[in-house]
Design an enzyme around this catalytic site. Structure first.
Site, PDB file in Angstrom:
ATOM      1  N   ASP A 404      21.608  61.124  22.922  1.00 48.47           N
ATOM      2  CA  ASP A 404      21.256  60.140  23.953  1.00 48.47           C
ATOM      3  C   ASP A 404      20.616  60.895  25.110  1.00 48.47           C
ATOM      4  O   ASP A 404      21.233  61.790  25.703  1.00 48.47           O
ATOM      5  CB  ASP A 404      22.509  59.384  24.413  1.00 48.47           C
ATOM      6  N   LEU A 405      19.355  60.551  25.426  1.00 48.86           N
ATOM      7  CA  LEU A 405      18.632  61.279  26.473  1.00 48.86           C
ATOM      8  C   LEU A 405      19.243  61.009  27.846  1.00 48.86           C
ATOM      9  O   LEU A 405      19.670  59.891  28.149  1.00 48.86           O
ATOM     10  CB  LEU A 405      17.158  60.867  26.484  1.00 48.86           C
ATOM     11  N   ASP A 447      16.541  55.158  23.886  1.00 48.38           N
ATOM     12  CA  ASP A 447      16.433  56.616  24.005  1.00 48.38           C
ATOM     13  C   ASP A 447      17.490  57.303  23.158  1.00 48.38           C
ATOM     14  O   ASP A 447      17.934  58.402  23.478  1.00 48.38           O
ATOM     15  CB  ASP A 447      16.560  57.034  25.477  1.00 48.38           C
TER      16      ASP A 447
END
Length: 798
Positions: A404-405, A447
């Site tokens: 997960d960015l 993302d």
């Protein structure tokens, strides 16, 4: 044709001429009256009666015609019944015509008598084409005339000395009638023969059409069975030539080989598709034109199956003369001679190059993410299920990394979604270059990415995850003139024989990823059973589901806590609080579930629920609350930066009837400082709508006073951590006093939280704080108790 059908057609033919013939009869009858009236003045009444009878009977026949044409089914008569009815009336008309012979005797004038014979002969002659359709009708019409006229003539001959012309007329009339009788009979027979012949022709035509349809069906079946009708094919070159001509215009490429598979014939469509001429292809084999990707053994199998089973169909890739490749669907069938030996093969190509490209594109789109080109969630979950099954079946071990960015939202909000999409594309390419071919890299959505590492132990998977984290951390994203760096939080779990299903594996990796985020972001967290942090996180997930269900099922409840004036001690203001009631009926305060709501992006949905229900409650009761100044509604930091929340409030207020100043919004100081620019815009927009705004928990943040002058609020709430011990802690006392003094200097009202006893309340009064709020002044209670307090206050005032 059966008798009934012939009778029906005879009836149709009989009634075809009925209208004209009856009108003619009426006209002739009237004409006779006109001509003979001067001769028969003494019998004028008889003449008129005779004419009227003719006309009346003709009208009756017209009535029968009308009923037959329009209401045939109404009376249930057969065709013969209708003709018999019409024949009866026609016989009556013929009888009346015959009775005209009376005038033949009355008028003693040979010229008039001659005219009578001519008239009756004309009437009989006219009946031939009109009434011969059914011969009984003709007889019924003409025999009365014949009998009566000849009878009158014979009577006159015997009783009166007549001219010899009368004998000639009588004999001539009888001969003439016999001629007309013969003609009518022949016309009737010809009609019947014609009808039968017509039906016979129709039957033959129908039979011929059926035969043609059967033959066409046989032709179609024979066409379909062409590949199976091997015993009908000829072995000669002449037959091959004929076959070549037959297929020359086919829209599909067609090739014919000998028993050894050597090409003897190709049509023009095959030349066009392959780029080779017929001369160049003669003497070659089908596999000569295969692409290098097709193994020779594959064609050996094709020839073997066709020779043993008589046919083969499948897809092959060929190479054109210019070197380009194309795909065809090949239908290959063996051709047998009379001795059941194969002497030729027929190959039919269907160009499927474009359809394969389309299928490949659709297949790619179905399994890949449109933005990054990576595997999509659906395909990833399918592969994950396969690995879980593999681990359960043979005990292999694999790893799942959930990525997960971090700070992706900053780039999206700062530069827009186009920049965000480009960042995802570049990161997808970066990650794809760092994973093994045997691994599966997928974008799950937003993302979030995931990596399936096959045949990998946990320690190695953790090492790979840390390498990916460092790779992403070193990546710089350049957009226009700005340079951004991003981090990534990675959760790692193993897939072993103990993993029950793909859902469990995803939950474990997802939980580990959230734990990585909660631990400070941009780090790797490995899932372990009995992990305290993950256990606590599971509790948060439980509250997340509870909150979502409560929003759907409307299980939140509004409470209110009074805000009391230090001067009047009146209850004119309230802070609205929210409670969550479980399905079991237990009531939970906001401190239990709001932290989970904020962490998992549900706080803005709770805010909208509170705003909506407070507005509805106030709309319903504001007429009964004359002493209420305002209701204070808390907003989360997520709502402050959300334009949709501002639009939601604006829409709700536009439909409200109460004064907008009865609404005050509150936001914590830390939330406002974290989004200072957005908070400033949000507060100004709310003030423009006519509402008030307050800064909650003031003094809890760093440099609180520096930020205060940049926020256009009307009041501040002094943080309760200073208020609750101000009666025993001099430092807390001075903090409260300082915040109050500076607030007043800035023209703001001050509200102290956590007023727990009378001593604190008196000190707040002493230093000039405007309002107080706490359990000493009033505990939170269901919002409807405001109505009870207002009623009591109104009663006391009276």
């Amino acid at each position: 044709m059966d008798d009934q059908e012939i009778l029906r057609k005879q009836a149709d033919r009989l009634f075809e001429e009925a209208l004209f013939s009856n009108l003619t009869v009426i006209g002739v009858a009237i004409l006779i009256v006109t001509v003979l009236f001067d001769y028969l003045q003494s019998q004028s009444l008889l003449l008129v009666g005779w004419s009227s009878a003719i006309c009346l009977l003709s009208i009756c026949r017209l009535a029968v015609l009308f009923l037959y044409k329009k209401h045939n089914a109404l009376f249930g008569l057969s065709a013969k019944g209708w003709m018999m009815l019409y024949t009866f009336l026609t016989g009556c008309v013929g009888t009346v015509w015959g009775l005209a012979s009376i005038f033949y005797i009355v008028i003693d004038d040979i010229q008039i008598n001659t005219l009578f014979y001519i008239l009756i002969s004309t009437v009989v002659a006219a009946a031939v084409p009109v009434l011969s359709a059914w011969f009984p009708t003709f007889l019924a019409y003409t025999i009365p005339q014949l009998v009566l006229l000849t009878s009158m003539s014979l009577y006159q001959i015997q009783t009166v000395n007549v001219d010899k012309l009368a004998y000639i007329l009588t004999v001539g009339f009888i001969a003439y009638y016999l001629l007309m009788f013969s003609m009518a009979r022949r016309a009737n027979q010809n009609l019947i023969k014609s009808l039968k012949l017509q039906e016979s022709n129709q039957y033959l035509l129908t039979k011929l059409n059926d035969e043609m349809l059967q033959r066409e069906e046989m032709i179609k079946e024979r066409t379909k069975e062409l590949s199976l009708s091997n015993d009908k094919l000829k072995a000669s070159q002449e037959h091959m030539l004929k076959l070549s001509r037959a297929v020359e215009s086919s829209p599909n490429p067609i090739l014919i080989t000998d028993a050894n598979g050597t090409i003897e014939y190709v049509n023009k469509r095959c030349e066009k598709l392959s780029g080779y001429t017929a001369v160049e292809m003669h003497g070659q084999r089908l596999e000569t034109y295969k692409s290098n990707k097709m193994p020779s053994a594959f064609f050996d199998e094709i020839w073997h199956q066709t020779a043993s089973e008589g046919q083969w169909s499948g897809e092959i890739e060929n190479c054109r003369k210019d070197g380009s490749h194309y795909w065809v669907k090949l239908y290959l069938a063996a051709v047998y001679d009379d001795q059941k030996n194969i002497n030729h093969y027929v190959a039919i190509y269907e160009d499927i190059t474009e359809s394969r490209k389309l299928a490949k594109k659709l297949s790619f789109q179905a399994t890949h993410d449109n933005l990054t080109g990576l595997i999509n969630r659906t395909e990833f979950e399918r592969r994950l299920s396969m690995l879980v099954n593999d681990a359960q079946r043979i005990g292999t071990e694999h790893a799942l990394c959930f990525l997960d960015l971090d700070q992706f939202k900053v780039i999206n909000d700062t530069c827009g979604h186009i920049a965000g999409d480009e960042l995802l594309r570049q990161l997808g390419s970066l990650l794809g270059g760092s994973t093994r071919k045997s691994d599966t890299l997928a974008r799950l959505g937003g993302d979030e990415f995931a990596i399936l590492v096959e045949d990998c132990e946990l320690e190695k998977a953790e090492f790979i995850a840390n390498e990916i984290k460092e790779l992403v951390s070193q990546f710089q994203f350049i957009w226009e003139t700005q340079v951004f760096t991003v981090g990534v939080s990675i959760g790692v779990t193993t897939i072993t024989s103990a993993t029950r299903n793909r859902t469990e594996a995803l939950k474990q990796a997802d939980s580990a990823c959230y734990a990585a985020k909660n631990s400070g972001r941009n780090r790797v967290y490995v899932y372990q059973e009995q992990d305290q942090q993950l256990t606590a996180q599971k509790g948060e997930f439980k509250w997340v589901n509870e909150i979502k269900e409560a929003l759907i099922e409307d299980r939140f409840e509004l409470y209110a806590q009074p805000i009391v004036s230090t001067e009047t001690e009146h209850l004119a203001m309230y802070e609205v609080l929210v409670r969550l009631r479980s399905k079991a009926g237990q009531l939970f305060p906001p401190g239990v579930f709001l932290s989970s709501a904020e962490r998992y992006n549900l706080s803005d949905r709770i805010d909208k629920w509170v705003v909506s229900h407070v507005f509805e409650w106030l709309e319903q009761h504001y007429h009964s609350l004359p002493h209420l100044n305002y209701l204070a509604i808390n907003l989360s930091g997520a709502s402050i930066g959300d334009e949709s929340m501002l639009a939601y409030i604006r829409t709700k207020l536009s439909a409200a009837s109460f004064n907008q100043e009865m609404i005050k919004f509150e936001v914590t100081e830390t939330a406002a400082i974290a989004n200072l620019k957005q908070a400033h815009h949000f507060i100004n927009s709310v003030l423009a709508l006519g509402c008030q705004f307050s800064l909650d928990d003031f003094g809890s943040g760093l440099s609180s006073f520096a930020y205060l002058k940049n926020l256009p609020v009307q009041s501040i709430k002094i943080d309760g951590m200073f208020v609750k011990d101000m009666h025993v802690d001099p430092l807390d006392y001075e903090m409260v006093k300082s915040i109050n003094d500076i607030g007043h200097v800035m023209g703001l009202e001050t509200i102290a939280e956590f007023v727990e006893n009378e001593e604190i309340w008196q000190k707040l009064k002493a230093i000039g704080v405007n309002y107080g709020q706490g359990y000493h002044l009033g505990k939170p209670a269901p919002i409807d108790q405001i109505l009870q307090y207002s009623e009591n206050r109104a009663a006391n005032a009276e």
